[in-house]
Design a protein around this motif. Structure first.
Motif, PDB file in Angstrom:
ATOM      1  N   LEU A   6       0.880  -1.200   0.018  1.00 49.03           N
ATOM      2  CA  LEU A   6       0.001  -0.029  -0.007  1.00 49.03           C
ATOM      3  C   LEU A   6       0.941   1.114   0.149  1.00 49.03           C
ATOM      4  O   LEU A   6       1.887   1.345   0.647  1.00 49.03           O
ATOM      5  N   ARG A  38      -8.098   3.340   6.024  1.00 51.99           N
ATOM      6  CA  ARG A  38      -7.814   2.480   4.878  1.00 51.99           C
ATOM      7  C   ARG A  38      -7.175   1.101   5.115  1.00 51.99           C
ATOM      8  O   ARG A  38      -7.635   0.067   4.814  1.00 51.99           O
ATOM      9  N   ASP A  39      -6.106   1.098   6.006  1.00 54.80           N
ATOM     10  CA  ASP A  39      -5.496  -0.267   6.403  1.00 54.80           C
ATOM     11  C   ASP A  39      -6.622  -1.016   7.163  1.00 54.80           C
ATOM     12  O   ASP A  39      -6.366  -2.330   7.005  1.00 54.80           O
ATOM     13  N   HIS A  42      -8.744  -2.778   4.748  1.00 54.56           N
ATOM     14  CA  HIS A  42      -8.242  -3.739   3.950  1.00 54.56           C
ATOM     15  C   HIS A  42      -8.198  -5.134   4.940  1.00 54.56           C
ATOM     16  O   HIS A  42      -8.563  -6.136   4.570  1.00 54.56           O
ATOM     17  N   ARG A  45     -11.763  -6.488   5.145  1.00 49.33           N
ATOM     18  CA  ARG A  45     -12.469  -6.804   4.164  1.00 49.33           C
ATOM     19  C   ARG A  45     -11.771  -8.421   3.819  1.00 49.33           C
ATOM     20  O   ARG A  45     -12.466  -9.275   3.339  1.00 49.33           O
TER      21      ARG A  45
END
Length: 231
Positions: A6, A38-39, A42, A45
């Motif tokens: 990333l 964001r992290d 991830h 998800r």
């Protein structure tokens, strides 16, 4: 399994997520505070459970989200012992091994030079080189206990002795490059390949680089796992 790479465009920093193939466990390396959501997305998800947050050094160009990630996920904060980051519960030494998942292990390699405490991490033929070794270059050596002599020795004796096929995942890139290999860097790295120790020291001394803009904010924050700047 390949690392998840990333990128933070503002600081040109790479963050990596390593997933254990035999469990839900995952490790993150060099997370950036403004990318916390964001992290976490991830990790959620992909159904991962974060167990460790690793820092390669106390960064001068961005603030880490290590403290926030630890608070939100229960992961252990793991840092180089020579970087002065006392809030982290795991203070790493050269030669340590970080276990995660059922059978996964990350080897810890002390590579002083960019900073006195800088570490690299080796996992499944992948080297996470922080600012020690970049694609075609290396980190600067003019602050935080940095030493051109030490960096040359670290790369020559500890990194360039790894297998040629070892993939190099750098802590930063400024030219759109994402990955390299030890063999390629040993033969072609513009600062280190086919250069004597004395020549390298002279080259680094002549760089005359500007002071990192965020250094006075980032380094103290990162020595507290970024907690003063966490969201």
């Amino acid at each position: 399994m390949n690392p998840i790479q990333l990128f933070d465009a503002e600081s040109s920093t790479y963050t990596y997520i390593l997933a254990a193939p035999d469990s839900r466990d995952a490790v993150i390396i060099d997370p950036v505070d403004r990318n916390l959501e964001r992290d976490l997305a991830h990790i959620e998800r992909l159904g991962m459970r974060l167990t460790h947050v690793l820092e390669t050094h106390a960064h001068a160009d961005h603030v880490t989200s290590a403290g926030a990630l630890r608070a939100l996920t229960g992961a252990k904060a793991c840092v180089p012992s020579g970087c002065g980051i006392p809030p982290a519960e795991v203070q790493l030494q050269d030669g340590d091994v970080i276990p995660f998942g059922g059978r996964e292990h990350i080897a810890v390699i002390h590579t002083p030079g960019h900073t006195a405490g800088s570490m690299c991490y080796l996992w499944r033929g992948n080297l996470f080189s922080g600012d020690t070794l970049l694609v075609g270059g290396c980190g600067r050596t003019d602050f935080q206990g940095g030493s051109a002599e030490a960096l040359y020795d670290s790369v020559s004796a500890k990194l360039f002795t790894l297998d040629d096929a070892t993939r190099v995942w750098p802590g930063h890139d400024y030219k759109g490059q994402s990955v390299s290999s030890i063999g390629w860097e040993r033969r072609h790295n513009a600062r280190l390949a086919n250069r004597s120790r004395a020549d390298f020291v002279a080259l680094m001394a002549a760089l005359n680089l500007p002071r990192p803009k965020l250094m006075d904010v980032a380094v103290p924050a990162n020595r507290n796992l970024g907690l003063a700047h966490s969201v």
